[in-house]
Write an enzyme that holds these catalytic residues in place. Structure first.
Site, short mmCIF file in Angstrom:
data_model
loop_
_atom_site.label_atom_id
_atom_site.label_comp_id
_atom_site.label_asym_id
_atom_site.label_seq_id
_atom_site.Cartn_x
_atom_site.Cartn_y
_atom_site.Cartn_z
N HIS A 68 0.84 -1.19 0.00
CA HIS A 68 0.00 0.00 0.00
C HIS A 68 0.88 1.24 0.00
O HIS A 68 2.10 1.13 0.15
CB HIS A 68 -0.95 0.01 1.20
CG HIS A 68 -0.37 -0.60 2.42
ND1 HIS A 68 0.71 -0.06 3.08
CD2 HIS A 68 -0.68 -1.74 3.09
CE1 HIS A 68 1.02 -0.83 4.12
NE2 HIS A 68 0.20 -1.85 4.13
N CYS A 120 2.78 -1.79 15.71
CA CYS A 120 2.81 -1.26 14.35
C CYS A 120 2.22 0.15 14.36
O CYS A 120 1.07 0.34 14.75
CB CYS A 120 2.00 -2.17 13.43
SG CYS A 120 1.96 -1.61 11.72
#
Length: 146
Positions: A68, A120
């Site tokens: 992405h 993350c």
């Protein structure tokens, strides 16, 4: 639930769980290939330009192979495994840092004998992941050990 409605201090309750933080499905079943992954959103607020999540991959499990436009900043805090970033696979373990640049194919895999847990950090506003075509998967993931 946004951070505004959560207590200012949320204690760690053991086994990589935190008070007032739900353990969520990684993704909707059938939306993309993955195995035995959970997700917890640790920080998310309209006042923050980022979201901090904790992912846990069960022994022998893996995240979706995807790419992405947005970046990931990852810190491993539990276990060991492998990550694929671009064309390269890396052995990873506790306290290792992984940078995932824009449009790099990436995947995280837990070792067969222990879970892999990682923090993350991503932008709050981000694009949807792209999945490889079925015929591309083998070539992209060739660097990973089975």
């Amino acid at each position: 639930m946004s951070d505004a409605s959560k207590p200012l201090v949320r204690k760690h309750s053991g086994d990589y769980r935190w008070q007032a933080v739900d353990v969520l499905a990684y993704k909707q079943e059938g939306s993309a290939p993955f195995k035995d992954v959970t997700r917890q959103v640790l920080f998310e607020s309209p006042d923050l330009p980022a979201q901090l999540r904790y992912f846990e991959v069960a022994p022998g499990g893996w995240t979706t192979l995807e790419r992405h436009d947005h970046v990931h900043a990852v810190m491993v805090i539990r276990g060991k495994g492998q990550c694929l970033v671009g064309d390269d696979a890396h052995e990873i373990g506790v306290n290792d840092l992984v940078s995932v640049p824009p449009m790099a194919w990436h995947q995280f895999r837990a070792a067969a004998d222990e879970p892999l847990g990682f923090l993350c950090l991503v932008a709050a506003e981000r694009d949807r992941p792209q999945l490889p075509a079925e015929h591309e998967v083998a070539a992209i993931s060739k660097a990973l050990k089975s």
